[in-house]
Design an enzyme around this catalytic site. Structure first.
Site, PDB file in Angstrom:
ATOM      1  N   GLU A  81       0.819  -1.219   0.000  1.00 25.44           N
ATOM      2  CA  GLU A  81       0.000   0.000   0.000  1.00 25.44           C
ATOM      3  C   GLU A  81       0.856   1.275   0.000  1.00 25.44           C
ATOM      4  O   GLU A  81       1.690   1.468   0.900  1.00 25.44           O
ATOM      5  CB  GLU A  81      -0.941   0.004   1.212  1.00 25.44           C
ATOM      6  CG  GLU A  81      -1.878   1.205   1.180  1.00 25.44           C
ATOM      7  CD  GLU A  81      -3.051   1.101   2.148  1.00 25.44           C
ATOM      8  OE1 GLU A  81      -3.499  -0.011   2.432  1.00 25.44           O
ATOM      9  OE2 GLU A  81      -3.501   2.157   2.618  1.00 25.44           O
ATOM     10  N   LYS A 258      -8.220  -0.482  10.821  1.00 23.59           N
ATOM     11  CA  LYS A 258      -7.570  -0.960   9.583  1.00 23.59           C
ATOM     12  C   LYS A 258      -6.312  -0.138   9.323  1.00 23.59           C
ATOM     13  O   LYS A 258      -5.269  -0.669   8.943  1.00 23.59           O
ATOM     14  CB  LYS A 258      -8.550  -0.858   8.404  1.00 23.59           C
ATOM     15  CG  LYS A 258      -8.042  -1.488   7.116  1.00 23.59           C
ATOM     16  CD  LYS A 258      -7.191  -0.573   6.258  1.00 23.59           C
ATOM     17  CE  LYS A 258      -6.741  -1.261   4.981  1.00 23.59           C
ATOM     18  NZ  LYS A 258      -5.805  -0.451   4.194  1.00 23.59           N
ATOM     19  N   ASP A 274       2.858 -14.222  11.629  1.00 28.18           N
ATOM     20  CA  ASP A 274       1.547 -14.588  11.088  1.00 28.18           C
ATOM     21  C   ASP A 274       0.606 -13.374  11.137  1.00 28.18           C
ATOM     22  O   ASP A 274       0.076 -13.028  12.195  1.00 28.18           O
ATOM     23  CB  ASP A 274       1.020 -15.761  11.936  1.00 28.18           C
ATOM     24  CG  ASP A 274      -0.306 -16.305  11.438  1.00 28.18           C
ATOM     25  OD1 ASP A 274      -1.025 -15.584  10.725  1.00 28.18           O
ATOM     26  OD2 ASP A 274      -0.629 -17.452  11.788  1.00 28.18           O
ATOM     27  N   HIS A 372      -1.733  10.334  -0.993  1.00 27.16           N
ATOM     28  CA  HIS A 372      -1.772   9.055  -1.695  1.00 27.16           C
ATOM     29  C   HIS A 372      -1.447   9.207  -3.174  1.00 27.16           C
ATOM     30  O   HIS A 372      -0.944   8.311  -3.810  1.00 27.16           O
ATOM     31  CB  HIS A 372      -3.197   8.498  -1.650  1.00 27.16           C
ATOM     32  CG  HIS A 372      -3.404   7.415  -0.640  1.00 27.16           C
ATOM     33  ND1 HIS A 372      -2.424   6.570  -0.236  1.00 27.16           N
ATOM     34  CD2 HIS A 372      -4.508   7.022   0.020  1.00 27.16           C
ATOM     35  CE1 HIS A 372      -2.904   5.727   0.640  1.00 27.16           C
ATOM     36  NE2 HIS A 372      -4.164   5.980   0.822  1.00 27.16           N
TER      37      HIS A 372
HETATM   38  C1  MEV Z   1      -6.271   3.451   4.509  1.00 28.52           C
HETATM   39  O1  MEV Z   1      -5.544   2.294   4.165  1.00 28.52           O
HETATM   40  C2  MEV Z   1      -6.288   3.658   6.008  1.00 28.52           C
HETATM   41  C3  MEV Z   1      -7.165   4.802   6.500  1.00 28.52           C
HETATM   42  O2  MEV Z   1      -8.485   4.647   5.988  1.00 28.52           O
HETATM   43  C4  MEV Z   1      -7.176   4.718   8.007  1.00 28.52           C
HETATM   44  C5  MEV Z   1      -8.183   5.630   8.692  1.00 28.52           C
HETATM   45  O3  MEV Z   1      -9.206   5.961   8.083  1.00 28.52           O
HETATM   46  O4  MEV Z   1      -7.933   5.950   9.871  1.00 28.52           O
HETATM   47  C6  MEV Z   1      -6.646   6.121   6.048  1.00 28.52           C
END
Ligand code: MEV
Length: 422
Positions: A81, A258, A274, A372
């Site tokens: 990513e 996430k 893992d 990004h």
């Molecule tokens: C993207 O991979 C992760 C985010 O969505 C985390 C978040 O929203 O805190 C930017």
């Protein structure tokens, strides 16, 4: 070692490797392993999984600026990513001057579950299991004399009654200190070995004998104070508002966590651990209160600092599995210079906290798309058929045209192709 190399991100991969090799005294052979010119082979892959046909390379980056428990560290991150490594490096820079990250670990206790069904009197059985704890420990510890000699092994039991739709089941938890191993093999072997004895004393029927990934006795905590001059007033308020939503809304908490796992899984993968075990444990732990919520906590300091804390289970190890059998993971762990699972877990947790700071800062500010975009555009350019010589020019033109649409980028690639042909 100093983890703050100014302009590290501006160097080419070769220059970065050279700098790091000097800092960490890497050999020529080590460099070949990292760059794919030696090390991992199809034979390695074939020894690791079944039906092998090849392997999938994943980028390995180093996040800079980390100071963890007073030690400067370059954090290895394996991820596909864009922005993740940059975000971790940037965030940790803001925690560096205030002392970096401080971590603690509750120890390497894993749970193995033995599910006993068809028990006539579950509470009577529960009491009997506790009466036989000594024998249970003995059977378990006979399975792994090495672990026991290192001070690990089965330490205790925790017997629970679980009311299911069918019956009250007795679930025996083996509490096993797995020391510097993730421990799945040790725990599963013990759970299987002790099953006949559990059946004998409960007169029940054992179904599952397997480790639990909710490693709630293997908790790591990391804390840090972030001082970012660009965050004040409204910016700080928005940061805290973003965090609050992750405490109270599971839809937001899932994305918030996430983002944390972007950092955590990248280090877990880079060290051959893992990722799924860690992810399952983290998400289950995020829901232990009955509501799924943020793994991090944020508080405001008196001088516009953001005070962060992360708490999660981390079942990671330095021995066993791919940590030793994968040449790159093995080298990465050597580069980290960690001597215990505790140290590794601290580094991983600190990375998760830094990642969360970066995500909340971006989301509460300009949004994440801006950051990004450059790397994302590179990927789109490749998908649109740009050659390696064309990629940078395609990205520049896309930025000028303020677009990241695939059809626009394809048109730019086509334009360059026509031009280069003439
Ligand atoms: C993207 O991979 C992760 C985010 O969505 C985390 C978040 O929203 O805190 C930017």
């Amino acid at each position: 070692m100093n983890s703050r190399i100014p302009g590290f991100f501006k160097l080419s991969p070769e220059e970065r490797l050279e700098k790091i090799s000097q800092e960490l005294h890497l050999s020529e052979e080590d460099k070949k392993v990292l760059t794919g010119n030696a090390g991992f082979t199809v034979e390695n892959a074939d020894r690791m999984i079944e039906n092998t046909i090849g392997y999938l390379p994943v980028p390995l980056g180093l996040a800079a600026n980390f100071k963890i428990n007073s030690k400067d560290i370059f954090v290895p991150m394996a991820t596909e990513e864009p922005s993740v490594v940059a975000a971790a490096s940037n965030a940790s820079k803001h925690a560096y001057e205030s002392g970096g990250f401080t971590t603690t670990y509750t120890g390497s206790i894993m749970r193995g579950q033995i599910q006993v069904t068809n028990v006539k009197n579950p509470y009577f059985a529960l009491a009997k299991i506790y009466e036989n704890k000594g024998k249970i420990m003995q059977i378990c510890n006979e399975q792994d004399s090495t672990l026991v000699s290192l001070g690990g092994g089965a330490k205790d039991i925790d017997v629970q009654i679980v009311e299911t739709e069918i019956e009250k089941m007795v679930v025996v938890h083996l509490l096993v200190d797995t020391r510097d191993a993730m421990g799945a093999n040790a725990v599963n072997t013990m759970a299987e070995a002790v099953t006949p004895f559990i059946e004998e004393i409960t007169d029940g029927c054992v179904v599952l004998r397997i480790l639990s990934n909710l490693a709630d006795q293997r908790i790591v905590r990391a804390r840090a104070i972030f001082k970012d001059p660009s965050l004040h007033g409204e910016g700080l308020k928005k940061f805290m508002d973003s965090y609050q939503l992750a405490l109270f809304d599971p839809y937001r908490a899932a994305t918030h966590n996430k983002g944390i796992m972007n950092g955590i899984s990248a280090v877990v993968l880079a060290t051959g651990n893992d990722t799924r075990a860690v992810e399952a444990g983290a998400h289950a732990y995020a829901a232990v209160s009955g509501r799924y919520r943020s793994l991090t906590h944020w508080e405001l300091g008196e001088n516009n600092e953001l005070i962060g804390m992360i708490e999660l289970p981390l079942a990671v190890g330095l021995i066993g599995g791919a940590t030793q059998s994968h040449p790159v993971a093995k080298l990465v762990t050597k580069m980290l210079d960690v001597s215990s699972a505790e140290e590794l877990a601290g580094i991983i947790a600190a990375t998760g906290l830094a990642q969360n700071f970066a995500a909340l800062k971006a989301l509460a500010g300009d949004g994440i798309q801006k950051g990004h975009m450059k790397l994302h555009l590179k990927n789109i350019a490749v998908m649109a058929g740009a050659t390696s010589e064309q990629i940078d020019e395609v990205v520049t033109k896309a930025i000028q045209k303020e677009t990241h649409r695939f059809d626009d980028i394809k048109a730019i690639v086509e334009e360059l192709r026509q031009r280069d042909r003439t």
